[in-house]
Design an enzyme around this catalytic site. Structure first.
Site, mmCIF file in Angstrom:
data_model
loop_
_atom_site.group_PDB
_atom_site.id
_atom_site.type_symbol
_atom_site.label_atom_id
_atom_site.label_comp_id
_atom_site.label_asym_id
_atom_site.label_seq_id
_atom_site.Cartn_x
_atom_site.Cartn_y
_atom_site.Cartn_z
ATOM 1 N N PRO A 89 0.819 -1.219 0.000
ATOM 2 C CA PRO A 89 0.000 0.000 0.000
ATOM 3 C C PRO A 89 0.848 1.263 0.000
ATOM 4 O O PRO A 89 0.382 2.325 -0.384
ATOM 5 C CB PRO A 89 -0.826 -0.099 1.288
ATOM 6 C CG PRO A 89 -0.505 -1.398 1.920
ATOM 7 C CD PRO A 89 0.581 -2.076 1.159
ATOM 8 N N GLU A 116 2.515 -7.762 8.181
ATOM 9 C CA GLU A 116 2.821 -6.323 8.112
ATOM 10 C C GLU A 116 3.720 -5.991 6.922
ATOM 11 O O GLU A 116 4.219 -4.874 6.804
ATOM 12 C CB GLU A 116 3.478 -5.849 9.416
ATOM 13 C CG GLU A 116 2.561 -5.901 10.633
ATOM 14 C CD GLU A 116 1.261 -5.134 10.419
ATOM 15 O OE1 GLU A 116 1.280 -4.050 9.821
ATOM 16 O OE2 GLU A 116 0.210 -5.661 10.845
ATOM 17 N N ARG A 161 -3.387 -8.277 -20.938
ATOM 18 C CA ARG A 161 -4.262 -7.890 -22.058
ATOM 19 C C ARG A 161 -3.598 -6.898 -23.010
ATOM 20 O O ARG A 161 -4.120 -6.615 -24.078
ATOM 21 C CB ARG A 161 -5.632 -7.411 -21.565
ATOM 22 C CG ARG A 161 -5.647 -6.239 -20.673
ATOM 23 C CD ARG A 161 -7.002 -6.082 -19.992
ATOM 24 N NE ARG A 161 -8.098 -5.814 -20.922
ATOM 25 C CZ ARG A 161 -8.284 -4.659 -21.544
ATOM 26 N NH1 ARG A 161 -7.430 -3.679 -21.383
ATOM 27 N NH2 ARG A 161 -9.327 -4.486 -22.343
ATOM 28 N N ASP A 176 -9.787 1.930 -24.731
ATOM 29 C CA ASP A 176 -10.159 1.788 -23.316
ATOM 30 C C ASP A 176 -9.925 3.061 -22.514
ATOM 31 O O ASP A 176 -9.115 3.898 -22.906
ATOM 32 C CB ASP A 176 -9.281 0.714 -22.659
ATOM 33 C CG ASP A 176 -9.803 -0.683 -22.917
ATOM 34 O OD1 ASP A 176 -11.001 -0.829 -23.165
ATOM 35 O OD2 ASP A 176 -8.981 -1.621 -22.844
#
Ligand code: SAM
Length: 237
Positions: A89, A116, A161, A176
């Protein structure tokens, strides 16, 4: 492209053998290797974590099995330098541009953290190794998952993709949301298919007109409106 994923739950990555990515694996476009981190432990309990230095809650993944596992993966293909991807994160945001950039690389190795996270020396060590092509610490969004596996599923699918031969129609990736060029900072507008009327809702007339110029203009306007409404952050100042 070769893709290696190291995890304490390698079976979590099995969905990569399904659908679009699975077809790319079957076709040999992606050479997929899943590894169990616990295979690189040396103790009876196959321990991969320990208490954090400095105290605090939770456990931290030990650099010892990580070093062994990544050295083992690296040694499998001496002629190519892999890029190490560490989902976290606290990483730089993973974006379509990141997927685009990675789709040109020959070899991606993903290290799935749990608890963690992974002892910070793993990233320091592999960043300095000349036989690796850098380390990318990346986040898939501003929330905290229990492990890196779900993030790796997301990233591998986004990269896959973009590989030549994976999408049936290469143009679909070009139009896209976030695609390089005009769409780079925009999201796609609404899409429709048959029937022309469903319940009390009609497909916009312009899409049935067959007038390519008008359809293009309408789509662009819809993308702009949707971007302004939902993602004003993409439009900057
Ligand atoms: N203590 C860490 C922090 O606050 O940054 C969170 C660790 S999280 C519980 C465990 C693992 O999940 C991380 O090491 C990473 O591999 C993965 N993870 C969680 N959220 C993520 C995200 N938003 N993007 C990428 N990976 C994530």
């Amino acid at each position: 492209m070769r893709v290696d994923i190291v995890s304490i739950f390698p079976e979590y990555l099995e969905p990569l053998r399904l659908s679009l990515v699975g077809k790319a694996v079957d076709a040999g476009i992606i050479d997929l290797h899943l590894h169990d981190l616990r295979a690189y432990t040396r103790d009876r309990h196959r321990t991969v974590d320990d208490t954090p230095y400095g105290g605090g809650p939770g456990m931290v993944m030990s650099p010892v099995p990580w070093g062994e596992a990544l050295d083992h993966v690296r040694a499998d293909e001496p002629s190519v330098r892999p890029t190490l991807v560490v989902p976290t994160p606290s990483g730089r945001p993973f974006r379509q541009a990141t997927a685009q950039e990675w789709s040109d690389r020959d070899w991606l190795v993903f290290a799935c953290g749990r608890y963690e996270g992974i002892d910070a020396r793993v990233v320091d060590h592999f960043s300095g190794r000349e036989d690796w092509d850098g380390v990318c610490e990346v986040s898939i969004g501003d929330y905290v998952l229990a492990g890196g596996e779900a993030a790796v599923l997301v990233m591998v699918e986004a990269v896959a993709r973009l590989l030549p031969g994976v999408l049936g129609n290469e143009n679909s990736a070009r139009e896209d949301s976030f695609a390089p060029g005009e769409m780079a900072e925009r999201v796609e507008g609404p899409v429709f298919t048959k029937p022309p009327q469903w319940r009390d809702l009609h497909v916009p007339d312009v899409l049935l007109s067959g007038h390519h110029g008008n359809i293009e203009q309408w789509r662009r306007a819809q993308a702009d409106a949707r971007t302004a409404e939902r993602r004003p952050d993409l439009l900057g100042d």
